[in-house]
Design a protein around this motif. Structure first.
Motif, PDB file in Angstrom:
ATOM      1  N   SER A 205      -2.185   3.681   0.806  1.00 18.04           N
ATOM      2  CA  SER A 205      -3.584   3.744   0.120  1.00 18.04           C
ATOM      3  C   SER A 205      -4.574   3.503   1.269  1.00 18.04           C
ATOM      4  N   ASP A 206      -4.284   3.102   2.145  1.00 19.03           N
ATOM      5  CA  ASP A 206      -5.067   3.716   3.264  1.00 19.03           C
ATOM      6  C   ASP A 206      -5.031   3.808   4.485  1.00 19.03           C
TER       7      ASP A 206
ATOM      8  N   GLU B 289       1.113  -1.477   0.267  1.00 21.78           N
ATOM      9  CA  GLU B 289       0.373   0.457   0.058  1.00 21.78           C
ATOM     10  C   GLU B 289       0.672   1.536   0.205  1.00 21.78           C
TER      11      GLU B 289
END
Length: 304
Positions: A47-48, A29
């Motif tokens: 991205s998380d 991520e």
């Protein structure tokens, strides 16, 4: 998204650049871009939404993963890895670990697409410049990796210090190409490296496979044009017979696959690719010139 600027990962320092790329290999991520200006630094985002330091700490490799890597010096049922690796040993590992998550540890270190037949009775796989020769106790690259990995006993604290630029160095040779570990001839101090940065840099090598054109080096044919080639090593425009490592800094926030694609498309001599890919800076290697029988290697940089 959580963004973290990392003063400890300047793009002009090759090992720091590789370490920044390595974060995207360890954490799927993770996204990487670089600040603009005269001294670009890594910008890490996830991205998380996780904090990049916590994400890296959670993904830090286990001792078992390091010990069982396909490039490990010793593995049950395999011939030992040695710096001058016989072709049969390379092929044995490549066939056995095809599809392994860390199979890149072999393909970024050796290749059978260029071989060395300069020594009587033995054929050697070509070796990456990121696995330079070293004195006996230092050993092949996996032994060096294992040594620096062993110094990381508090991952969260040490990763934080590395990204902030305040890491404590340890007495070790590291992977063997960090220019900042080299001391002067008048200095009797030991070489020292940042262990977290060295481990991350090793994972960054996963995007730099070594390959060749199916050629062989013999005592009669030592031309530089026949040598193995590694990603990001380009023919030097100032010296048509020498290859130098060149690497970029970019403004788009990219994960591992995006970086992989960018490195394929970027050309240091074609400014059109810079603009199209959001590349705003680049460097080329300046290699440490050893004297006499000194085995020390190191790769510095100068701006493109």
């Amino acid at each position: 998204m959580s963004e973290l600027e990392c003063p400890g990962l300047p793009a002009s320092w090759l090992n720091a650049w590789l370490a920044a790329v390595g974060t995207t290999v360890l954490v799927p991520e993770m996204r990487l871009s670089w600040t603009d200006g005269p001294a670009p630094q890594a910008l890490l985002t996830t991205s998380d939404g996780r904090d990049p330091v916590h994400a890296l700490t959670s993904a830090w490799p286990s001792p078992e993963r390091i010990a069982e890597m396909p490039i490990a010096e010793q593995l049950p049922g395999c011939e030992d890895i040695v710096p001058n690796l016989p072709l049969r040993s390379f092929r044995e590992r490549a066939e056995r670990f095809r599809g392994h998550d860390d199979s890149w540890s072999i393909s970024s270190t050796y290749t059978d697409l260029h071989v060395d037949e300069t020594q009587p009775g033995v054929v050697l796989a070509a070796r990456s410049r990121f696995a330079p020769p070293a004195p006996g106790p230092v050993g092949p690259i996996h032994r060096r990796l294992t040594r620096v990995f062993g110094f990381v006993d508090e991952p969260f604290v040490q990763i934080t210090a590395t990204l902030e630029g305040g890491a404590r160095r340890v007495n070790a040779n590291g992977l063997g190409f960090d220019i900042s570990r080299v001391t002067t001839l008048a200095d009797d101090s030991d070489k020292s490296v940042d262990p977290v940065l060295e481990v991350l840099a090793f994972f960054g090598l996963s995007l730099l496979p070594i390959r060749g054109a199916g050629t062989r080096r013999t005592a009669q044919s030592r031309s530089a044009y026949l040598a193995a080639r590694q990603r990001l090593w380009f023919l030097d425009s100032d010296d048509g017979r020498r290859h130098r490592l060149m690497w970029p800094a970019w403004s788009y926030s990219l994960g591992r696959n995006g970086i992989d694609a960018l490195l394929d498309a970027w050309s240091p001599l074609n400014r059109g690719t810079w603009r199209r890919l959001g590349v705003h800076a680049g460097w080329r290697s300046v290699e440490y010139r050893w004297q006499g029988n000194d085995p020390t290697r190191g790769i510095g940089s100068e701006a493109l």
